[in-house]
Design a protein around this motif. Sequence first.
Motif, PDB file in Angstrom:
ATOM      1  N   GLY A 113      14.709 -38.405   1.992  1.00  0.00           N
ATOM      2  CA  GLY A 113      14.394 -39.646   1.599  1.00  0.00           C
ATOM      3  C   GLY A 113      14.917 -40.137   0.135  1.00  0.00           C
ATOM      4  O   GLY A 113      14.669 -41.492  -0.078  1.00  0.00           O
ATOM      5  N   ARG A 114      16.197 -39.326  -0.052  1.00  0.00           N
ATOM      6  CA  ARG A 114      16.287 -40.172  -0.896  1.00  0.00           C
ATOM      7  C   ARG A 114      17.844 -41.397  -0.224  1.00  0.00           C
ATOM      8  O   ARG A 114      18.433 -40.504   0.875  1.00  0.00           O
ATOM      9  N   LEU A 115      18.210 -42.449  -0.980  1.00  0.00           N
ATOM     10  CA  LEU A 115      19.539 -42.925  -0.780  1.00  0.00           C
ATOM     11  C   LEU A 115      20.484 -43.105  -1.831  1.00  0.00           C
ATOM     12  O   LEU A 115      19.689 -43.966  -2.534  1.00  0.00           O
ATOM     13  N   LEU A 116      21.575 -43.419  -1.565  1.00  0.00           N
ATOM     14  CA  LEU A 116      22.416 -43.943  -2.817  1.00  0.00           C
ATOM     15  C   LEU A 116      23.503 -44.572  -2.034  1.00  0.00           C
ATOM     16  O   LEU A 116      24.473 -45.024  -0.845  1.00  0.00           O
ATOM     17  N   GLY A 117      23.994 -45.808  -2.881  1.00  0.00           N
ATOM     18  CA  GLY A 117      24.807 -46.807  -2.811  1.00  0.00           C
ATOM     19  C   GLY A 117      26.030 -46.627  -3.373  1.00  0.00           C
ATOM     20  O   GLY A 117      26.343 -46.282  -4.466  1.00  0.00           O
ATOM     21  N   LEU A 118      27.252 -46.205  -2.280  1.00  0.00           N
ATOM     22  CA  LEU A 118      28.749 -44.520  -3.070  1.00  0.00           C
ATOM     23  C   LEU A 118      29.368 -46.384  -2.842  1.00  0.00           C
ATOM     24  O   LEU A 118      29.611 -47.022  -1.920  1.00  0.00           O
ATOM     25  N   GLN A 119      30.832 -45.951  -3.858  1.00  0.00           N
ATOM     26  CA  GLN A 119      32.060 -46.589  -3.630  1.00  0.00           C
ATOM     27  C   GLN A 119      33.410 -45.423  -3.400  1.00  0.00           C
ATOM     28  O   GLN A 119      33.425 -45.050  -4.890  1.00  0.00           O
ATOM     29  N   PRO A 120      33.032 -44.855  -3.328  1.00  0.00           N
ATOM     30  CA  PRO A 120      34.145 -43.070  -2.688  1.00  0.00           C
ATOM     31  C   PRO A 120      36.022 -43.654  -2.997  1.00  0.00           C
ATOM     32  O   PRO A 120      36.669 -44.137  -2.063  1.00  0.00           O
TER      33      PRO A 120
ATOM     34  N   GLY B 144      36.393 -39.188  -6.631  1.00  0.00           N
ATOM     35  CA  GLY B 144      34.900 -39.060  -6.715  1.00  0.00           C
ATOM     36  C   GLY B 144      33.838 -40.227  -6.070  1.00  0.00           C
ATOM     37  O   GLY B 144      34.778 -41.283  -6.472  1.00  0.00           O
ATOM     38  N   PRO B 145      32.914 -39.876  -5.847  1.00  0.00           N
ATOM     39  CA  PRO B 145      32.271 -41.245  -5.651  1.00  0.00           C
ATOM     40  C   PRO B 145      31.711 -41.959  -7.128  1.00  0.00           C
ATOM     41  O   PRO B 145      31.288 -41.520  -7.531  1.00  0.00           O
ATOM     42  N   ALA B 146      31.534 -43.180  -6.862  1.00  0.00           N
ATOM     43  CA  ALA B 146      31.456 -44.118  -7.662  1.00  0.00           C
ATOM     44  C   ALA B 146      29.940 -44.679  -7.273  1.00  0.00           C
ATOM     45  O   ALA B 146      29.347 -45.154  -6.286  1.00  0.00           O
ATOM     46  N   VAL B 147      28.833 -44.152  -7.855  1.00  0.00           N
ATOM     47  CA  VAL B 147      26.972 -44.535  -7.201  1.00  0.00           C
ATOM     48  C   VAL B 147      26.675 -45.460  -7.970  1.00  0.00           C
ATOM     49  O   VAL B 147      26.880 -46.014  -9.198  1.00  0.00           O
ATOM     50  N   GLN B 148      26.503 -46.594  -6.926  1.00  0.00           N
ATOM     51  CA  GLN B 148      26.022 -48.094  -7.600  1.00  0.00           C
ATOM     52  C   GLN B 148      24.271 -48.243  -7.858  1.00  0.00           C
ATOM     53  O   GLN B 148      23.926 -48.934  -8.437  1.00  0.00           O
ATOM     54  N   TRP B 149      23.690 -47.341  -7.099  1.00  0.00           N
ATOM     55  CA  TRP B 149      22.428 -47.319  -6.853  1.00  0.00           C
ATOM     56  C   TRP B 149      22.215 -46.254  -6.384  1.00  0.00           C
ATOM     57  O   TRP B 149      22.856 -45.355  -5.697  1.00  0.00           O
TER      58      TRP B 149
END
Length: 367
Positions: A146-153, A157-162
């Motif tokens: 149930g973990r969710l991440l918003g990314l700008q890959p 690498g991935p830029a985790v936004q939230w």
Amino acid sequence: MSASASWTAWPQALRDAQHTGGSEHEGPVSGRVRWTRRLEGNVTPGPVVAADGTIYAATNAGVLHAIDPRTGKDRWTLDGGGGYGLDLSTSPAVLPNGIVLWPGPGERLRAVSPMGRLLWQLPLDGQVTSPAVTAAGYVVVGDATGRLLGLQPTGTGPAVQWEVALHEQTYGSPVLSADGSTTYQSVLSGVVAVRHGALLWRSTAPTEIVEVSPAVAPDGTVVIGTNDPYEYGLDPATGQVRWRFRRGHWTYSSPGVTADGVVYFGDHANQITGLDAVTGRLIFRFAGTQRRPSRRSIGIWTAVLSDVDHRTYVGTRQGFIYGVDRAGRLLWQLDTGATVDSYPALTADGALIVGVTDGRLLAIADS
């Protein structure tokens, strides 16, 4: 009407971030097999298609294949170093820049170049599910905890936004609102809405166990199926039930809602159903054959793929792949002899790509 625009024919699970499950191309009407590949493990993860036509297909043995769409031969492979997947939604996703995001073994999201080079890995807390990708390359990815991440890959690498933890198990993958601002994630007790890492709501209904991904209709309605007799349409602002339709059977078939507002899904009784996404009104029904006795449960576990003319395609637990016209008449059926639970994909030249649990990958096309 055509399905929503995309940078390639079928870049992710259920085609796009709203899970339309609908293509702007024509699917096969004859059921002829163009080619068959035998891979090293169950082809349960649904295949996807890149802009140059390359088919990306993974197996439960933990290998990602880049496959030539005309011949079915490998262009390259990447070994993830272990098995994974089982019955979770673990299709890869192709970004607009061609990078492949693979929710592969080891509870890691892998970014792979179009030439097969591993670019980076992002560890999560559980088995990674299929990413949702917008046309601008924004990504939401989750895992089975149930973990969710918003990314700008990027390529480095991935830029985790939230990031948010829903603290509940999920078998589904995230889906996005049309503007990409809101994520809807199914968990075992229902559906959760998240905006930029903040919880908006948890659905109060349905209350039965949910084992599929949701879909978002053109008017915003969030559609979900459950282990009860109903399919539900939820209000995107509150999670309250707008409509419910009595299927009469459980469903493990993730719904798809086309760009012109038709909800398609399968169920354990081997039926394909089409509803009006705004009202939940029945507009389409196909009852598949149940002629082979089998110990496997008889029913549709794949998502339903629809082409530009609303032909629909599914695979079944008893081993059949169906092609059905928009009036609910059977166009063709192909008996694979093994369980089909892989989400199908459609190439730009009309080839239906389907995985089988005995390790085969099939391309079904009229020419």
